[in-house]
Design an enzyme around this catalytic site. Structure first.
Site, short mmCIF file in Angstrom:
data_model
loop_
_atom_site.label_atom_id
_atom_site.label_comp_id
_atom_site.label_asym_id
_atom_site.label_seq_id
_atom_site.Cartn_x
_atom_site.Cartn_y
_atom_site.Cartn_z
N LYS A 1 67.31 -15.20 -40.04
CA LYS A 1 68.67 -14.86 -39.64
C LYS A 1 69.49 -14.60 -40.89
CE LYS A 1 69.91 -19.76 -39.18
NZ LYS A 1 70.44 -20.79 -38.28
N ASP B 1 65.48 -21.56 -46.51
CA ASP B 1 65.62 -22.40 -45.32
C ASP B 1 64.45 -22.31 -44.36
OD1 ASP B 1 67.89 -23.59 -46.11
OD2 ASP B 1 69.25 -22.42 -44.87
N THR C 1 72.84 -21.08 -32.78
CA THR C 1 72.78 -19.90 -31.94
C THR C 1 71.35 -19.39 -31.85
OG1 THR C 1 73.45 -17.58 -31.74
CG2 THR C 1 73.42 -18.50 -33.96
N ASP D 1 62.76 -18.70 -38.26
CA ASP D 1 64.22 -18.83 -38.28
C ASP D 1 64.84 -17.77 -39.19
OD1 ASP D 1 66.65 -19.92 -37.57
OD2 ASP D 1 66.62 -21.45 -39.14
N ASN E 1 69.91 -17.16 -43.71
CA ASN E 1 68.76 -17.54 -44.52
C ASN E 1 68.28 -16.41 -45.44
OD1 ASN E 1 68.88 -20.02 -43.28
ND2 ASN E 1 67.32 -19.52 -41.75
#
Length: 450
Positions: free
Chosen positions: A199, A215, A270, A197, A202
């Site tokens: 992104k 995260d 998203t 994850d 994070n």
């Protein structure tokens, strides 16, 4: 008659000479012995000092282990983040005055969305990771309704907020942030973890503007958008997003920024940064994190991610059809080195840069001039202005919520069901004892006693 000159030494008897030599040797031996005694006493003193310091730390550690931490030990100052299943608050520990970021997650929502495994993984990674590149967790505890993680507070905010403030970043700025994120991702890969994850939300920024990874499946990461089944059979569910496709780069960037925060805080989320192989049922490996980094690099330079659309479903379809949809707008010029690296990140996982190891990424021509060994010691590409230890100016404003207030569960609320399943959160409590676990330099006066 002339007198013959003589020196005291020549007139000294052999017996006297021997006595002088013996005295000299005796004095030299005495001073050597004296130095040894002083050195031994000093080392003994330092060893006792270290033992005493260790004993104090051990006593403090045992006291800390016996102490039960709870919500009442912290004063809530402000909400600084909100996700689908909870929120993040700036808090102050009442007995020490230290400021932390407190993540609060609702147990009922975790059970309802079947995210217990992700929560456990998040906690375990943060316990194991002891790195400058990973946000540090100090404590974790729980009560009947919520899980709590007490994290270090990073006043620089996150990369999403930084990108929202700027239209685009320069290639020099992009080089710095992508390079630091490479080291951050590699640090968790070395522990055997895949982030999945990566992104801008994070990528947190400390008080000096350097990157820290956060995260690992919590808050904004725990969304339907990050579960493969959410996108199954979506290829034919919606018409193509012609309105977004026909926009120029400036309008795309404006539309993206207008919708970005809403996507970050919703349960839909998203899929812009997720590698295509993660959505497939054929399996994936740590290389999926490098795809995500390529998408972030594109967004830094162009102003929006390459697959952005007005709906997550359309974005998903663009990601899966990346060979046709990954294009560069001609009105936003970037160097061939930057474009090449993005395409090396965003390609089939078998050919993706980083497959042989992180050194392949470091040696890419886009990173020419990067001092990998000392990058965190150098000034950040964009300086962060911090006015105080509890400065939240780099965070969004959020209204207060009632997540910390006791609630009465109703028959149609999942809280009535989770009480029978509360055992799944057993052994969630954790306390980091800095005196024994934190990496750091020991005082110079104690180094000799090591």
């Amino acid at each position: 008659m002339a007198m013959t000159g003589s020196t005291p030494c020549s007139s000294m008897s052999n017996h006297t000479k021997e006595r002088v030599t013996m005295t000299k040797v005796t004095l030299e031996n005495f001073y050597i012995l004296f130095e040894k005694i002083v050195s031994w006493l000093w080392h003994s003193f330092l060893k006792r000092l270290r033992r005493s310091a260790h004993a104090r730390k051990e006593t403090e550690f045992l006291r800390l282990k016996r102490t039960r931490l709870g919500l009442e030990d912290f004063e809530s100052l402000k909400v600084i983040g909100r996700g689908a299943f909870g929120e993040v608050r700036l808090v102050q520990k009442k007995d020490t005055g230290h400021v932390y970021a407190m993540k609060i997650l609702r147990k009922a929502d975790m059970l309802e969305k079947e995210q217990v495994g992700h929560i456990r993984a998040e906690r375990d990674i943060l316990v194991e990771a002891d790195s400058l590149w990973v946000v540090k967790m100090f404590y974790s505890f729980q009560d009947k309704l919520n899980l709590y993680l007490i994290m270090e507070f990073l006043p620089g905010g996150d990369m999403m907020t930084l990108l929202m403030k700027k239209d685009t970043l320069t290639e020099e700025e992009t080089q710095f942030y992508i390079a630091e994120t490479v080291l951050a991702i590699d640090s968790i890969h070395q522990l055997g973890f895949i982030h999945r994850d990566i992104k801008p939300d994070n990528l947190l920024l400390d008080s000096k503007g350097h990157v820290k990874l956060s995260d690992f499946g919590l808050c904004t990461g725990l969304k339907k958008a990050h579960r493969t089944e959410f996108y199954r059979n979506l290829n034919h569910s919606l018409p193509s997003d012609f309105t977004f496709q026909n926009m120029n780069s400036k309008r795309k960037a404006e539309t993206w920024k207008r919708n970005r925060r809403q996507l970050a805080f919703s349960t839909v989320g998203t899929p812009d940064y997720i590698a295509p192989e993660v959505f497939m049922q054929t399996g994936y490996n740590k290389l999926c994190d490098w795809w995500s980094l390529g998408v972030i690099m594109y967004e830094m330079l162009i102003g929006y991610p390459p697959f952005c659309s007005e709906t997550p479903q359309e974005t998903y379809k663009k990601v899966m059809n990346w060979k046709e949809t990954l294009t560069f707008p001609p009105e936003v010029p970037i160097s061939e080195k930057a474009k090449d690296l993005i395409l090396r990140f965003c390609c089939e996982w078998e050919h993706r840069i980083g497959a042989p190891g992180v050194e392949e990424i470091k040696s890419n021509s886009f990173f020419e001039g990067v001092d990998w060994e000392h990058i965190r010691e150098r000034p950040a590409a964009i300086s962060i202005e911090i006015k105080s230890i509890d400065d939240t100016s780099n965070f969004d404003e959020f209204p207060e919520s009632d997540i910390l207030k006791p609630t009465v569960a109703t028959s149609n609320h999942p809280e009535t069901d989770y009480k029978n399943k509360d055992w799944v959160f057993i052994n969630y409590t954790y306390k980091r004892f800095e005196g024994l676990t934190a990496r750091g330099a020991i005082p110079s006066y104690m180094k000799a006693a090591k």
